[in-house]
Design an enzyme around this catalytic site. Sequence first.
Site, PDB file in Angstrom:
ATOM      1  N   GLY A 214     -42.848 -13.484   6.275  1.00 22.45           N
ATOM      2  CA  GLY A 214     -43.586 -14.147   6.420  1.00 22.45           C
ATOM      3  C   GLY A 214     -44.383 -15.680   5.945  1.00 22.45           C
ATOM      4  O   GLY A 214     -45.596 -15.413   6.371  1.00 22.45           O
TER       5      GLY A 214
ATOM      6  N   LYS B 137     -49.395 -21.696   7.530  1.00 21.30           N
ATOM      7  CA  LYS B 137     -47.607 -22.000   7.523  1.00 21.30           C
ATOM      8  C   LYS B 137     -48.101 -20.696   6.128  1.00 21.30           C
ATOM      9  O   LYS B 137     -48.823 -21.448   5.560  1.00 21.30           O
ATOM     10  CB  LYS B 137     -47.084 -22.726   7.479  1.00 21.30           C
ATOM     11  CG  LYS B 137     -47.654 -23.511   8.639  1.00 21.30           C
ATOM     12  CD  LYS B 137     -46.187 -24.877   8.584  1.00 21.30           C
ATOM     13  CE  LYS B 137     -44.484 -24.327   8.569  1.00 21.30           C
ATOM     14  NZ  LYS B 137     -43.552 -25.494   8.554  1.00 21.30           N
TER      15      LYS B 137
ATOM     16  N   ASP C 186     -37.211 -25.614  19.755  1.00 19.00           N
ATOM     17  CA  ASP C 186     -38.259 -25.362  19.506  1.00 19.00           C
ATOM     18  C   ASP C 186     -38.745 -25.753  18.345  1.00 19.00           C
ATOM     19  O   ASP C 186     -39.871 -25.646  17.522  1.00 19.00           O
ATOM     20  CB  ASP C 186     -37.550 -24.001  18.414  1.00 19.00           C
ATOM     21  CG  ASP C 186     -37.039 -23.460  17.698  1.00 19.00           C
ATOM     22  OD1 ASP C 186     -35.586 -23.795  17.721  1.00 19.00           O
ATOM     23  OD2 ASP C 186     -37.249 -23.489  16.543  1.00 19.00           O
TER      24      ASP C 186
ATOM     25  N   ARG D 116     -44.013 -26.439  21.868  1.00 19.50           N
ATOM     26  CA  ARG D 116     -42.397 -27.095  21.736  1.00 19.50           C
ATOM     27  C   ARG D 116     -41.560 -27.057  22.824  1.00 19.50           C
ATOM     28  O   ARG D 116     -42.058 -26.333  24.292  1.00 19.50           O
ATOM     29  CB  ARG D 116     -41.664 -26.524  20.244  1.00 19.50           C
ATOM     30  CG  ARG D 116     -42.724 -26.062  19.999  1.00 19.50           C
ATOM     31  CD  ARG D 116     -42.156 -24.789  18.537  1.00 19.50           C
ATOM     32  NE  ARG D 116     -43.846 -24.169  17.830  1.00 19.50           N
ATOM     33  CZ  ARG D 116     -43.262 -25.063  16.645  1.00 19.50           C
ATOM     34  NH1 ARG D 116     -42.006 -26.018  16.040  1.00 19.50           N
ATOM     35  NH2 ARG D 116     -44.042 -24.309  15.428  1.00 19.50           N
TER      36      ARG D 116
END
Length: 506
Positions: A138, A125, A264, A195
Site C-alpha cells: 500500500g 497515493k 482501470d 474509471r
Amino acid sequence: MTSASSLSADKRDPGSSPPAFRNSYAQLPDRFYERIDANPVASPRLIRVNSALAEELGLDVDYLASPEGVAMLAGNKFPDSARPIALAYAGHQFGNFVPQLGDGRALLIGEVVDRNGTLRDLQLKGSGPTRFSRNGDGRAAIGPVLREYLVSEAMWALGIPTTRTLAAVTTGETVYRETRLPGAVLTRVAASHIRIGTFQYFAARQDAEALKTLADYTIERHFPQIAGQEQPYLGLLESVIAVQADLIARWMLVGFIHGVMNTDNMSISGETIDYGPCAFMDAYNPMTVFSSIDQLGRYAFANQPHVAVWNLARFAETLLPLLNDDQTKAIAQAEDALRQFQSRYEAAFHQGLRKKLGLLTEADTDIGLARDLFETMARNRADFTLTFRYLGDDIDSPEGTGLTRSLFANPAEFDLWATGWRQRLAQEPQHAMARRQAMMSVNPKYIPRNHRVEAVIKAAVESSDFTPFKELLSVLVRPFDEQPTMAQYAAPPEPHERVLQTFCGT
C-alpha cells in the site's frame, strides 16, 4: 533531508485552516468503497506544495505546509470533514479481465470546490494498505511520486487534460521493491476517480442498481448538460467517447506514451490518470514502448487510439442494460456511438497537426504531408519534439538550411519533404512571423525527457537532494518558452543517457 519547498512550517499563519471537504462519493452505497482509517507513517516531511494549484482549489497554502497539513498529506491524521475511502473498481489489464482491483495504495480523502465552482477530488497515493491491496504494502517509493509530479504538471502546462499533483511528502520509512527505497506519498487532484473499471466492477456482479446509481452520479458530476435528455445513458456513452477522442489526440500530438492503458486507468472525465510507466518519445518511432511489462507492445505509441476504442467498447458493454431493454437495440446504439470515436479523434488530431505545421487553412494534401514527415522522421530517427519546434525557427530560413535538418540522419530526406511543405506554406495568408508565433505556441521545447526524470529520481534516492526536481519542474511548467539558461533540458539524450524502460512502481 533537503526540502525543495519554499514554504516552511515555522512561517505558518496562525489563522491557517484545513480544507472543508465534501464527500459526495462517500454518500453512495457502501459497496462502492471501503472506509479507511489513517495509516500513519514514521516521520513525514514536505518535499513540495504546489502553491498555484492550492490557490486554484481555494486551499490554505500555509496550512498545507504546517505540521498538521503535512500530517494530512502523509495520511497520518485527517481533518474532521474528511471521509477517507478506498474506491472499488475492476478492469481489463493487458486484455485480461480482473473482476476486483480497487484502490490498493490510495485513499480519496474528500472533495473540494475550486475557484471555478468545480468539484475536485483529493486522493493520497502511497497512503497504506486497503482491502484492495492484493498482498501489496500500500505504499509508494519516492521515484514514482516524483515522476507523477513532474509528468502530470508538464501535461497540464501543455494544455492536456490531466490529474494534477498538489503535494509530495517523504514518509521517513523504507519500501521494498527490487531494492530498499525511500517512501513517499503524493496528493493527486482529479475531476473524479471514476474509471471505466468502476462501471465494470458492478457490471461483473450484475448489480443493475449500482450501475444506474453510478451512471446517474457520473452524469450529475461530469455531464449535467445531458441529464434532461430522452436517453441520458446513451448521452453518457457519447460524451465519454468524445472526451477520450480529444484526449488521445492530444497525447499523440506531443509524443506521449501512457504505457498502461488498462480500463482501470481510463478516467470517465477524460483526464489523463495513473502515471506509471509513462514517457515522452525522443526519436520518433510509432511502435515505441517504454513500459517494462508491455512485452508485446499492446500499448505502443501508435496503438493508443485503437486501444482507446477497445476500452470504450468495454465501457459500452457495461451500459447496455441502461441503454435499452431490448439487448439487440442496445447493442446497435452502442455500436453507432463507438463509430463516432474515429471521426472525432481524426478531426482533433488533424487539426492539431495542421497547427504544428503552421497551417491555419485546410487543404486536401495536408494530412499526406504530415504523414510523409512522420515517415521521414522514423527512417531518420529524428527527435519528435524538436522536429516540430525547429520547424517554427526554419520558416524564414532558405530552403535546405536551418535547425530541423540537423536532426535527421540523412538531411537530404528532410530537404525533399521541406520543399513540399514550403510550397504549401506559400498558400497560407498569414505573415511568416505570425505563423512562427502560432507554431511556437503549440510545439513545446521542453518535455519531461526520461533521462532528466531519472536523474531527478537518482538525486532524491541517493542523496535526498530535491534541487534537481525543483529545477526541472520550473522548466516543465513553461514548455513553450525559450528559457535560454535552461536550454540543456531541451536536448535529446546522448546514446549513453537513453532510458529505454520505465516501471509502474507498485
